[in-house]
Scaffold this motif. Structure first.
Motif, PDB file in Angstrom:
ATOM      1  N   ASN A  71      19.540  -3.752 -16.522  1.00  0.00           N
ATOM      2  CA  ASN A  71      20.804  -3.596 -17.252  1.00  0.00           C
ATOM      3  C   ASN A  71      21.851  -2.765 -16.525  1.00  0.00           C
ATOM      4  OD1 ASN A  71      20.015  -0.942 -17.585  1.00  0.00           O
ATOM      5  ND2 ASN A  71      19.929  -0.986 -19.815  1.00  0.00           N
ATOM      6  N   THR A  72      21.565  -2.313 -15.307  1.00  0.00           N
ATOM      7  CA  THR A  72      22.581  -1.598 -14.544  1.00  0.00           C
ATOM      8  C   THR A  72      23.252  -2.550 -13.561  1.00  0.00           C
ATOM      9  OG1 THR A  72      20.988  -0.907 -12.861  1.00  0.00           O
ATOM     10  CG2 THR A  72      21.366   0.605 -14.682  1.00  0.00           C
ATOM     11  N   VAL A  73      24.511  -2.262 -13.262  1.00  0.00           N
ATOM     12  CA  VAL A  73      25.296  -3.168 -12.432  1.00  0.00           C
ATOM     13  C   VAL A  73      24.762  -3.250 -11.004  1.00  0.00           C
ATOM     14  CG1 VAL A  73      27.603  -3.602 -11.529  1.00  0.00           C
ATOM     15  CG2 VAL A  73      27.312  -2.854 -13.885  1.00  0.00           C
ATOM     16  N   CYS A  74      24.188  -2.167 -10.475  1.00  0.00           N
ATOM     17  CA  CYS A  74      23.661  -2.203  -9.107  1.00  0.00           C
ATOM     18  C   CYS A  74      22.401  -3.062  -8.985  1.00  0.00           C
ATOM     19  CB  CYS A  74      23.361  -0.792  -8.606  1.00  0.00           C
ATOM     20  SG  CYS A  74      24.824   0.188  -8.210  1.00  0.00           S
ATOM     21  N   HIS A  75      21.685  -3.290 -10.094  1.00  0.00           N
ATOM     22  CA  HIS A  75      20.487  -4.141 -10.130  1.00  0.00           C
ATOM     23  C   HIS A  75      19.492  -3.783  -9.031  1.00  0.00           C
ATOM     24  CE1 HIS A  75      22.071  -6.584 -13.314  1.00  0.00           C
ATOM     25  NE2 HIS A  75      23.156  -6.860 -12.626  1.00  0.00           N
ATOM     26  N   SER A  76      19.207  -2.504  -8.888  1.00  0.00           N
ATOM     27  CA  SER A  76      18.281  -2.047  -7.859  1.00  0.00           C
ATOM     28  C   SER A  76      16.931  -1.712  -8.475  1.00  0.00           C
ATOM     29  CB  SER A  76      18.849  -0.805  -7.155  1.00  0.00           C
ATOM     30  OG  SER A  76      17.857  -0.204  -6.346  1.00  0.00           O
ATOM     31  N   LEU A  77      15.855  -2.001  -7.741  1.00  0.00           N
ATOM     32  CA  LEU A  77      14.526  -1.616  -8.192  1.00  0.00           C
ATOM     33  C   LEU A  77      14.365  -0.102  -8.206  1.00  0.00           C
ATOM     34  CD1 LEU A  77      12.260  -4.285  -6.446  1.00  0.00           C
ATOM     35  CD2 LEU A  77      12.988  -4.196  -8.835  1.00  0.00           C
ATOM     36  N   TYR A  78      15.268   0.605  -7.530  1.00  0.00           N
ATOM     37  CA  TYR A  78      15.242   2.070  -7.530  1.00  0.00           C
ATOM     38  C   TYR A  78      15.875   2.643  -8.793  1.00  0.00           C
ATOM     39  CZ  TYR A  78      13.482   2.349  -2.773  1.00  0.00           C
ATOM     40  OH  TYR A  78      12.689   2.268  -1.644  1.00  0.00           O
ATOM     41  N   ALA A  99      24.917  13.381  -1.830  1.00  0.00           N
ATOM     42  CA  ALA A  99      23.589  13.477  -1.232  1.00  0.00           C
ATOM     43  C   ALA A  99      22.596  13.983  -2.273  1.00  0.00           C
ATOM     44  CB  ALA A  99      23.610  14.411  -0.025  1.00  0.00           C
ATOM     45  N   VAL A 100      21.466  13.309  -2.368  1.00  0.00           N
ATOM     46  CA  VAL A 100      20.381  13.715  -3.263  1.00  0.00           C
ATOM     47  C   VAL A 100      19.131  13.926  -2.415  1.00  0.00           C
ATOM     48  CG1 VAL A 100      18.813  12.918  -5.075  1.00  0.00           C
ATOM     49  CG2 VAL A 100      21.282  12.621  -5.340  1.00  0.00           C
ATOM     50  N   THR A 101      18.504  15.081  -2.576  1.00  0.00           N
ATOM     51  CA  THR A 101      17.279  15.396  -1.857  1.00  0.00           C
ATOM     52  C   THR A 101      16.141  15.555  -2.850  1.00  0.00           C
ATOM     53  OG1 THR A 101      18.505  16.534  -0.116  1.00  0.00           O
ATOM     54  CG2 THR A 101      16.158  17.023  -0.289  1.00  0.00           C
ATOM     55  N   SER A 102      15.005  14.905  -2.577  1.00  0.00           N
ATOM     56  CA  SER A 102      13.870  14.964  -3.496  1.00  0.00           C
ATOM     57  C   SER A 102      12.565  14.996  -2.727  1.00  0.00           C
ATOM     58  CB  SER A 102      13.885  13.753  -4.440  1.00  0.00           C
ATOM     59  OG  SER A 102      12.744  13.761  -5.279  1.00  0.00           O
ATOM     60  N   THR A 103      11.615  15.754  -3.266  1.00  0.00           N
ATOM     61  CA  THR A 103      10.256  15.736  -2.744  1.00  0.00           C
ATOM     62  C   THR A 103       9.430  14.671  -3.459  1.00  0.00           C
ATOM     63  OG1 THR A 103       9.604  17.447  -4.321  1.00  0.00           O
ATOM     64  CG2 THR A 103      10.302  18.172  -2.125  1.00  0.00           C
ATOM     65  N   GLY A 104      10.055  13.986  -4.417  1.00  0.00           N
ATOM     66  CA  GLY A 104       9.375  12.932  -5.156  1.00  0.00           C
ATOM     67  C   GLY A 104       9.377  11.622  -4.389  1.00  0.00           C
ATOM     68  N   THR A 105       8.893  10.579  -5.050  1.00  0.00           N
ATOM     69  CA  THR A 105       8.728   9.277  -4.413  1.00  0.00           C
ATOM     70  C   THR A 105       9.905   8.358  -4.715  1.00  0.00           C
ATOM     71  OG1 THR A 105       6.338   9.490  -4.613  1.00  0.00           O
ATOM     72  CG2 THR A 105       7.203   7.288  -4.198  1.00  0.00           C
ATOM     73  N   ASN A 106      10.443   7.730  -3.669  1.00  0.00           N
ATOM     74  CA  ASN A 106      11.460   6.679  -3.784  1.00  0.00           C
ATOM     75  C   ASN A 106      12.691   7.081  -4.589  1.00  0.00           C
ATOM     76  OD1 ASN A 106       8.573   4.727  -4.089  1.00  0.00           O
ATOM     77  ND2 ASN A 106       9.891   4.631  -2.298  1.00  0.00           N
ATOM     78  N   PRO A 107      13.420   8.121  -4.153  1.00  0.00           N
ATOM     79  CA  PRO A 107      14.647   8.496  -4.867  1.00  0.00           C
ATOM     80  C   PRO A 107      15.779   7.505  -4.603  1.00  0.00           C
ATOM     81  CG  PRO A 107      14.426   9.812  -2.879  1.00  0.00           C
ATOM     82  CD  PRO A 107      13.168   8.991  -2.996  1.00  0.00           C
ATOM     83  N   GLY A 108      16.669   7.394  -5.567  1.00  0.00           N
ATOM     84  CA  GLY A 108      17.863   6.572  -5.417  1.00  0.00           C
ATOM     85  C   GLY A 108      19.042   7.251  -6.076  1.00  0.00           C
ATOM     86  N   VAL A 109      20.241   7.039  -5.527  1.00  0.00           N
ATOM     87  CA  VAL A 109      21.459   7.575  -6.132  1.00  0.00           C
ATOM     88  C   VAL A 109      22.495   6.460  -6.162  1.00  0.00           C
ATOM     89  CG1 VAL A 109      22.301   8.515  -3.916  1.00  0.00           C
ATOM     90  CG2 VAL A 109      23.203   9.411  -6.080  1.00  0.00           C
ATOM     91  N   GLU A 131      19.110   4.596  -1.147  1.00  0.00           N
ATOM     92  CA  GLU A 131      17.716   4.613  -1.570  1.00  0.00           C
ATOM     93  C   GLU A 131      16.839   5.033  -0.396  1.00  0.00           C
ATOM     94  OE1 GLU A 131      17.727   0.534  -2.250  1.00  0.00           O
ATOM     95  OE2 GLU A 131      18.662   0.603  -4.235  1.00  0.00           O
ATOM     96  N   GLY A 132      15.684   5.618  -0.696  1.00  0.00           N
ATOM     97  CA  GLY A 132      14.804   6.029   0.383  1.00  0.00           C
ATOM     98  C   GLY A 132      13.387   6.236  -0.086  1.00  0.00           C
ATOM     99  N   VAL A 133      12.483   6.494   0.850  1.00  0.00           N
ATOM    100  CA  VAL A 133      11.073   6.726   0.529  1.00  0.00           C
ATOM    101  C   VAL A 133      10.883   8.123  -0.032  1.00  0.00           C
ATOM    102  CG1 VAL A 133       8.745   6.835   1.488  1.00  0.00           C
ATOM    103  CG2 VAL A 133      10.335   5.081   2.284  1.00  0.00           C
ATOM    104  N   THR A 134      11.481   9.106   0.613  1.00  0.00           N
ATOM    105  CA  THR A 134      11.485  10.487   0.134  1.00  0.00           C
ATOM    106  C   THR A 134      12.534  11.231   0.943  1.00  0.00           C
ATOM    107  OG1 THR A 134      10.114  12.426  -0.404  1.00  0.00           O
ATOM    108  CG2 THR A 134       9.740  11.356   1.729  1.00  0.00           C
ATOM    109  N   GLY A 135      12.755  12.498   0.625  1.00  0.00           N
ATOM    110  CA  GLY A 135      13.755  13.269   1.379  1.00  0.00           C
ATOM    111  C   GLY A 135      15.149  13.080   0.832  1.00  0.00           C
ATOM    112  N   THR A 136      16.129  12.906   1.727  1.00  0.00           N
ATOM    113  CA  THR A 136      17.540  12.859   1.334  1.00  0.00           C
ATOM    114  C   THR A 136      18.086  11.442   1.413  1.00  0.00           C
ATOM    115  OG1 THR A 136      17.897  15.122   2.122  1.00  0.00           O
ATOM    116  CG2 THR A 136      19.849  13.752   1.814  1.00  0.00           C
ATOM    117  N   VAL A 137      18.768  11.031   0.360  1.00  0.00           N
ATOM    118  CA  VAL A 137      19.498   9.762   0.341  1.00  0.00           C
ATOM    119  C   VAL A 137      20.975  10.100   0.144  1.00  0.00           C
ATOM    120  CG1 VAL A 137      17.605   8.310  -0.422  1.00  0.00           C
ATOM    121  CG2 VAL A 137      18.982   9.489  -2.126  1.00  0.00           C
ATOM    122  N   THR A 138      21.848   9.431   0.905  1.00  0.00           N
ATOM    123  CA  THR A 138      23.259   9.816   0.926  1.00  0.00           C
ATOM    124  C   THR A 138      24.175   8.613   0.823  1.00  0.00           C
ATOM    125  OG1 THR A 138      22.733  11.709   2.355  1.00  0.00           O
ATOM    126  CG2 THR A 138      25.040  11.056   2.215  1.00  0.00           C
TER     127      THR A 138
END
Length: 205
Positions: A71-78, A99-109, A131-138
């Motif tokens: 239901n989101t416009v980006c239609h991303s699995l993240y 920029a979003v930084t996470s120690t969790g799994t598969n962050p998206g912004v 989107e990313g596996v972990t760490g920072t996504v920008t």
């Protein structure tokens, strides 16, 4: 603790006691500046009132999965986990980096010009995502127009999952005036068989 919009407002605090008994009391009101409240939906986001904006120690845990990949416009699995919503209304048109930084799994912004599920007034567009596996996504650069409320969503790829995160939103400067057909850069007249002279530009902002 209460989270409030950025606009100036008058709040009234009522103090009472059992059976209207008289008594002394002390009161302290402060702005904790943490911005950790809100974030559940577009109706109760965490408001970003000015840039640069930096917050650490946040989490999507408990925010609910209100805006998912369908239901989101980006239609991303993240966008399948619990999602945290920020709202920002710039007073001047500007270009920003998120920029979003996470120690969790598969962050998206993600950033939208309206509520992610198009439930707000007018159409919703997906202006940027990372989107990313972990760490920072920008999201390296996105142009925001003065007076428009934008929604930034932090999410993750795990269905129903949640992540801890830090967020940083910074201004890269004013938006370029020549980024649309109404105000392009003129290359002037181009002569035949003239040696090419390169000009350097950037798509940032």
């Amino acid at each position: 603790d209460i989270a409030r919009p950025c606009a100036a407002e008058t709040l009234y605090v009522r103090v009472t006691g059992d059976a209207d008994a008289a008594g002394k009391f002390r009161i302290c009101v402060m702005d904790n500046g943490s911005g950790v409240l809100g974030g559940n939906t577009c109706n109760s986001p965490t408001y970003i009132c000015s840039l640069p904006y930096n917050q650490t120690g946040l989490t999507t845990l408990g925010a609910g999965n209100d805006y998912d990949s369908t239901n989101t416009v980006c239609h991303s699995l993240y966008a399948r986990g619990e999602d945290y919503i920020f709202a920002y209304t710039p007073t001047v048109s500007q270009c920003v980096s998120i920029a979003v930084t996470s120690t969790g799994t598969n962050p998206g912004v993600f950033i939208y010009n309206n509520c992610p599920d198009s439930s707000g007034t007018g159409p919703t567009y997906c202006l940027g995502s990372a989107e990313g596996v972990t760490g920072t996504v920008t999201i390296n650069s996105v142009t925001l127009l003065a007076g428009t409320t934008y929604y930034i969503m932090v999410d993750n790829q795990i269905a129903g999952g949640n992540i801890p995160f830090d967020i940083s939103v910074t201004s890269l400067g004013t938006a370029n005036t020549y980024d649309n057909c109404a105000t392009p850069i003129s290359l002037g007249s181009i002569g035949s068989n003239v040696t090419c002279s390169y000009a350097t530009f950037t798509t940032e902002c």
